[in-house]
Design a protein around this motif. Structure first.
Motif, PDB file in Angstrom:
ATOM      1  N   ALA A  99       0.831  -1.214   0.000  1.00  0.00           N
ATOM      2  CA  ALA A  99       0.000   0.000   0.000  1.00  0.00           C
ATOM      3  C   ALA A  99       0.862   1.260   0.000  1.00  0.00           C
ATOM      4  O   ALA A  99       0.559   2.253  -0.671  1.00  0.00           O
ATOM      5  N   LEU A 100       1.969   1.188   0.712  1.00  0.00           N
ATOM      6  CA  LEU A 100       2.868   2.344   0.773  1.00  0.00           C
ATOM      7  C   LEU A 100       3.595   2.570  -0.545  1.00  0.00           C
ATOM      8  O   LEU A 100       3.843   3.702  -0.955  1.00  0.00           O
ATOM      9  N   LEU A 101       3.958   1.463  -1.197  1.00  0.00           N
ATOM     10  CA  LEU A 101       4.797   1.550  -2.391  1.00  0.00           C
ATOM     11  C   LEU A 101       4.000   1.784  -3.672  1.00  0.00           C
ATOM     12  O   LEU A 101       4.559   2.238  -4.678  1.00  0.00           O
ATOM     13  N   ALA A 102       2.709   1.437  -3.660  1.00  0.00           N
ATOM     14  CA  ALA A 102       1.910   1.546  -4.882  1.00  0.00           C
ATOM     15  C   ALA A 102       1.783   3.013  -5.303  1.00  0.00           C
ATOM     16  O   ALA A 102       1.641   3.896  -4.444  1.00  0.00           O
ATOM     17  N   PRO A 103       1.849   3.299  -6.614  1.00  0.00           N
ATOM     18  CA  PRO A 103       1.676   4.682  -7.080  1.00  0.00           C
ATOM     19  C   PRO A 103       0.282   5.184  -6.710  1.00  0.00           C
ATOM     20  O   PRO A 103      -0.688   4.445  -6.794  1.00  0.00           O
ATOM     21  N   ARG A 104       0.202   6.431  -6.280  1.00  0.00           N
ATOM     22  CA  ARG A 104      -1.099   6.963  -5.822  1.00  0.00           C
ATOM     23  C   ARG A 104      -1.726   7.810  -6.914  1.00  0.00           C
ATOM     24  O   ARG A 104      -1.019   8.574  -7.591  1.00  0.00           O
ATOM     25  N   GLU A 105      -3.039   7.649  -7.038  1.00  0.00           N
ATOM     26  CA  GLU A 105      -3.787   8.345  -8.081  1.00  0.00           C
ATOM     27  C   GLU A 105      -3.648   9.861  -7.960  1.00  0.00           C
ATOM     28  O   GLU A 105      -3.380  10.561  -8.921  1.00  0.00           O
ATOM     29  N   GLU A 106      -3.792  10.357  -6.693  1.00  0.00           N
ATOM     30  CA  GLU A 106      -3.803  11.819  -6.501  1.00  0.00           C
ATOM     31  C   GLU A 106      -2.444  12.426  -6.856  1.00  0.00           C
ATOM     32  O   GLU A 106      -2.349  13.582  -7.251  1.00  0.00           O
TER      33      GLU A 106
END
Lengths: 118, 216
Positions: A108-115
């Protein structure tokens, strides 16, 4: 020593490797050392050298997580086979659950974030 | 069958030099002979399946032996240590007195220097305890540097001999003059006690270092 096409960094493997080995033993018992390396390689963990595997198996045996027995070979040398003990099974389930929680957190920390993209 | 031939028969898929170094290292670490046999057989069964170079698969024999963390079962218990010290004392003093007795037959009487005896006894106790306490590093030093180790041992023995001889020469008051047959008799008696202790200790502990394989 490791000529696998998948070369995971050694420090990544250090944490989950005992659990992966225990899981392989639990699923394929009784299984010998070379059989464990093959299963882990097929699963995508890369090629594990004997110099890494057998000291780890020795620790699992000393901790009481696996039982061992020697089986005479039909045509080749005798093989030491491994089977998981009740203590090993309990350890595997609790530690594997903790590991899954840990990887979920890191994923969850490493995944690219949409915002961040917008 | 010699150990070397036994290893060659039991581990035909493992490089001879590698397995020799591996067994030597485990032996120096005080590993039990059964544990060594099992470790060799496990490398053999793995290499029989995998093929290729054992050093590439298992790494250097010394490092691999260390990584197995096989317990040191050759450590002396307190009573074994006392037995070993007693054996050393009886053997050393027995040989010294027997030789003094034999020499006495040629010079007319046996001159037993008490300070020589004390020097020899103290030296042998210190050497025996040192060998028991630091067996692994000392044996490794002998294996790694045999010439240097031989020179050091020769110097040590010479120094003890010189000290023992000087202690009597400089302080002749402590010399007991006796019949050669008495010195020889006491020496032989001490050697007999040593032989008795040797067999008792051997029967008590067995040969834990003897290489054995889990499947014959």
């Amino acid at each position: 020593m490791n000529s696998s096409p998948i070369d995971w960094p050694a420090q990544w493997l250090r944490g989950p490797l005992p659990l992966c080995v225990l899981r392989t033993i639990a699923q394929e018992q009784p299984v010998h050392g070379y059989g464990i390396t093959q299963s882990l390689e097929i699963a995508g963990l890369g090629r594990l050298g004997g110099g890494t595997l057998y000291p780890l198996l020795g620790r699992l045996e000393r901790d009481g997580y696996v039982d061992t027995s020697w089986v005479p070979g039909d045509s080749g040398p005798a093989r030491k086979t491994y089977a998981i003990t009740p203590a090993g099974a309990a350890y595997l389930e609790s530690e594997a659950a903790a590991w899954v929680r840990f990887t979920s957190t890191t994923t969850a920390l490493l995944a690219p974030r949409e915002e961040a993209r917008s | 069958m010699s150990v070397q031939n036994e290893l060659a028969n039991r581990a035909p898929h493992v490089d001879r030099a590698w397995v020799d170094d591996f067994v030597t290292e485990l032996t120096l670490r005080g590993s039990d002979g059964r544990a060594i046999g099992a470790a060799v057989l496990e490398v053999e069964s793995h290499m029989a399946d995998r093929g290729g170079d054992v050093e590439e698969e298992f790494g250097a024999p010394r490092e691999y032996a260390a990584s197995l963390e096989i317990p040191d079962t050759q450590k002396f218990t307190r009573s074994e240590a006392a037995f070993a010290v007693a054996q050393s004392l009886f053997a050393t003093l027995g040989v010294w007195l027997a030789l003094t007795g034999i020499a006495g037959f040629f010079i007319g009487s046996a001159k037993i220097g008490m300070l020589t005896g004390v020097t020899l006894a103290l030296s042998i106790v210190i050497i025996t305890i040192t060998l028991m306490r630091w067996r692994g590093p000392l044996l490794r030093a002998i294996v790694d540097r045999p010439i240097r180790a031989t020179i050091v041992m020769a110097m040590l023995i010479s120094a003890i001999g010189l000290l023992a001889a000087l202690s009597t020469t400089l302080l002749p008051a402590f010399v007991v003059d006796t019949a050669p047959v008495i010195a020889l008799g006491i020496g032989v008696a001490l050697l007999l006690v040593w032989a008795l202790l040797f067999f008792v200790a051997r029967n008590r502990s067995g040969d834990r270092a003897a290489l054995t394989f889990p499947v014959q």
